[in-house]
Scaffold this active site. Structure first.
Site, PDB file in Angstrom:
ATOM      1  N   ASP A 173      13.748 -27.258 -11.451  1.00 30.29           N
ATOM      2  CA  ASP A 173      14.044 -26.966 -12.850  1.00 30.29           C
ATOM      3  C   ASP A 173      13.651 -25.546 -13.229  1.00 30.29           C
ATOM      4  O   ASP A 173      14.317 -24.922 -14.053  1.00 30.29           O
ATOM      5  CB  ASP A 173      13.346 -27.974 -13.765  1.00 30.29           C
ATOM      6  CG  ASP A 173      14.147 -29.261 -13.852  1.00 30.29           C
ATOM      7  OD1 ASP A 173      15.370 -29.175 -14.047  1.00 30.29           O
ATOM      8  OD2 ASP A 173      13.564 -30.338 -13.691  1.00 30.29           O
ATOM      9  N   HIS A 213      25.285 -43.423  -2.931  1.00 33.94           N
ATOM     10  CA  HIS A 213      24.370 -44.370  -2.289  1.00 33.94           C
ATOM     11  C   HIS A 213      24.500 -44.324  -0.779  1.00 33.94           C
ATOM     12  O   HIS A 213      23.528 -44.398  -0.048  1.00 33.94           O
ATOM     13  CB  HIS A 213      24.690 -45.797  -2.759  1.00 33.94           C
ATOM     14  CG  HIS A 213      24.111 -46.088  -4.096  1.00 33.94           C
ATOM     15  ND1 HIS A 213      24.622 -47.052  -4.929  1.00 33.94           N
ATOM     16  CD2 HIS A 213      23.058 -45.541  -4.738  1.00 33.94           C
ATOM     17  CE1 HIS A 213      23.897 -47.082  -6.035  1.00 33.94           C
ATOM     18  NE2 HIS A 213      22.948 -46.187  -5.941  1.00 33.94           N
TER      19      HIS A 213
HETATM   20  C1  PEP Z   1      11.582 -30.027 -10.087  1.00 34.46           C
HETATM   21  O1  PEP Z   1      12.189 -29.814 -11.126  1.00 34.46           O
HETATM   22  O2  PEP Z   1      11.391 -29.148  -9.230  1.00 34.46           O
HETATM   23  C2  PEP Z   1      11.049 -31.371  -9.780  1.00 34.46           C
HETATM   24  C3  PEP Z   1      10.265 -31.585  -8.758  1.00 34.46           C
HETATM   25  O3  PEP Z   1      11.434 -32.391 -10.578  1.00 34.46           O
HETATM   26  P1  PEP Z   1      12.894 -33.039 -10.551  1.00 34.46           P
HETATM   27  O4  PEP Z   1      13.609 -32.526  -9.335  1.00 34.46           O
HETATM   28  O5  PEP Z   1      12.673 -34.486 -10.532  1.00 34.46           O
HETATM   29  O6  PEP Z   1      13.479 -32.531 -11.824  1.00 34.46           O
HETATM   30 MG    MG Z   2      12.045 -31.232 -12.709  1.00 37.40          MG
END
Ligand code: PEP
Ligand code: MG
Length: 575
Positions: A460, A195
């Site tokens: 991801d 945080h």
């Molecule tokens: C990603 O995976 O690039 C994305 C934008 O979603 P998050 O980072 O929330 O998984």
């Molecule tokens: Mg993502």
């Protein structure tokens, strides 16, 4: 003697100043057994300390300046909730009564028991929340031991050149800093997701954390340089180093100032290609930062943050009001609301068992399809908010067309329900899907045909393409946005969108990295969404780029299979 320390740069910028050591926040406490007759008095002493701490924290809350980062109030609220929790107040009282421990000892025992329970949690984010319990308990202990109050800043001679050196820093301490023109702060503990780190970025002062021994190695009044960009701290620098950093500091300041000038200009390349720059946000209050950065809309509202740090679930009304407030604040600009992406590092606080491989488990749309009532509630709330502005729905982590079909049926069901209830919503609300699983990238054409737009989640997509856990330090060095397989999947998705006539955005961290802006432009990206703090830097890159001229080098980068040449090619592209 000069020496340097290396940690995690959690807030950018360079500061040069004198060390001001803050005493360790952990309070040493006495342990003793009470005579039976003294127990009621000890319970009273403990309860008074809880009451005093409560008043102290409420007073802090009332002092929050209007322009303080939005998270500050939320953190204090969370600390107030912890203080009110029976696990602190009732259990400690029981220990005093049953074991006849003094209040400080009982409270530290209870704190240790609670933090041990946190240690068993797999999810690193939730595990790190034990810090909050410790911080709240330390406040009560300070009151019990007669040392209440905040960090001693009022008697500083020259706060502008003061660099706080602490073992640990609490979010509540940061409220004091908001009103003191400090140069920077550094701490032994804490990580990029703590945080305090999140707040530091909001306060805009350079900060380096996880330095381990800074508090014990640095002495009061020593000169230090804090380089928040690189995560480096230089103690008692040589004259030449000082001169070098003064120069860097001036350049940094000048660049930040200059960037503000392009806030309201359009993001158009030298050869006239119009680029759309949107911002990512986590909580409704972030909307101010989004507007401040001059974003043309919200490209990713991570709605799951509304569900974290609480034991209950937000109902349809609460969600509707939260989404509506953002939509209204954006005043006609598009707001892309992503449906719940809980699971993996953002574990749902209810029900589901801890998975062996949470990133591959019941996450995001999978969780929503497994919990239809939860999903319907959110879809209805988002649809209702669409009556107040331009809302776009975004579905995370789609992997198959069967999942997509099921999802679209749910959206249809929510629409039908609202129609039957006579509640207004935007009947043309665009529905988009995130492309963040390689399977979806490979089938992007089919996804594009069934959706109104696509948004590539590169965070991801990289994790799943390269089989690298995003949150695992041990493999962090293998996390490579420039890996040819990643670039190929991004290229394929962009191409698929173009063929289907559907817009494709990138909303992962790649979109906010100015080093990658030209590469993405060359790959055909025209819609970027990123953390508001990176927006102007990326815009600047766009204004300096000529898309047509980038293409030959981008082609070479795409075809390049020799990792050692990648950096050099990227440098040439950015030259
Ligand atoms: C990603 O995976 O690039 C994305 C934008 O979603 P998050 O980072 O929330 O998984
Ligand atoms: Mg993502």
């Amino acid at each position: 003697m000069s020496f340097s320390l290396h940690g995690i740069g959690v807030s950018n910028g360079i500061a040069i100043g004198r060390a001001h050591l803050v005493s360790p926040s952990r309070v040493e406490v006495a342990h003793y057994t009470l005579e039976a007759a003294r127990v009621p008095r000890e319970v009273l002493r403990f309860e008074q300390a809880i009451g005093d701490t409560l008043r102290e924290m409420e007073a802090l809350r009332a002092q929050i300046p209007p322009d303080a980062p939005a998270e500050l109030e939320a953190f204090l609220d969370m600390h107030l909730m912890i203080l009110a929790d029976p696990l602190i107040a009732v259990e400690t009282r029981r220990l005093i009564e049953e074991n006849r421990c003094n209040a400080e000892w009982a409270l530290t025992q209870q704190m240790d028991a609670l933090t041990a329970r946190f240690e068993e949690i797999d999810d690193p984010y939730l595990r790190s929340r034990q810090e909050d319990v410790v911080q709240v308990v330390q406040r009560v202990l300070k009151v019990l031991t007669g040392q209440p109050g905040q960090l001693p800043l009022s008697n500083l001679d020259n706060p502008e050149e003061c660099i706080l050196v602490a073992h640990e820093m609490t979010p509540a301490d940061m409220i004091v800093f908001k009103n003191s023109p400090l140069a920077a702060f550094i701490t032994d503990l804490g990580g990029a997701t703590s945080h305090t780190a999140i707040l530091a970025r909001g306060l805009g002062i350079p900060a380096v954390m996880a330095l381990h021994h800074a508090r014990s190695l640095i002495r009061d009044h020593e000169w230090i340089i804090v380089d928040g960009n690189e995560g480096v701290v230089i103690v008692e620098p040589e004259e030449a180093t000082l001169a070098e950093y003064r120069l860097k500091q001036n350049q940094w300041r000048l660049e930040r100032e200059k960037l503000k000038r392009i806030k309201s200009s359009r993001a158009t390349t030298l050869d006239g290609v119009e680029i759309e720059l949107h911002a990512n946000m986590d909580l409704p209050r972030d909307v101010d930062a989004v507007r401040e950065a001059g974003a043309q809309g919200i490209g990713l509202f991570r709605s799951e943050f509304l569900f974290l740090n609480r034991a209950d679930l937000p109902d349809e009304e609460e969600q509707y009001h939260a989404y509506r407030s953002v939509v209204e604040a954006m005043d006609g600009q598009p707001v892309t609301i992503r449906t719940l992406d809980l699971g993996a590092d953002k574990r749902a606080p209810w029900g589901h068992r801890a998975a062996e491989n949470p990133a591959l488990g019941l996450r995001a749309i999978r969780l929503c399809l497994a919990e239809p009532r939860l999903f319907q509630t959110q879809l209805r709330a988002i649809l209702r908010a669409s009556a107040h502005g331009r809302v776009r729905l975004l579905i995370p982590m789609l992997a198959s067309l069967a999942e997509l079909r099921q999802t679209l049926q749910h959206v249809e069901q929510a629409r039908a329900g609202l129609r039957a209830d006579g509640l207004p919503f935007d009947h043309g609300l665009p529905v988009g899907g995130m492309i963040e699983v390689p399977a979806a990238a490979l089938m992007a054409g089919a996804f594009a045909r069934h959706l109104d737009y696509l948004s590539i989640g590169t965070n991801d997509l990289i994790q799943y393409t390269l089989a690298i856990d995003r949150v695992d330090d041990a493999v962090a060095h293998l996390y490579d946005p420039l890996n040819p397989s990643v670039l190929e999947l991004v290229r394929m998705t962009l191409r698929a969108g173009e063929k289907a006539g559907k817009p494709v955005a990138v909303c992962g961290e790649m979109a906010g990295d100015p080093r990658l802006t030209r590469l993405l432009l060359g790959l055909g990206l025209r819609h970027f969404s990123m953390h508001p703090a990176s927006l102007l830097q990326v815009k600047q890159q766009i204004l300096r780029s000529h898309v047509e001229e980038l293409l030959p080098l981008v082609q070479r980068l795409l075809k390049n299979t020799e990792p050692e040449k990648t950096e050099a090619l990227l440098e040439r592209l950015n030259a």
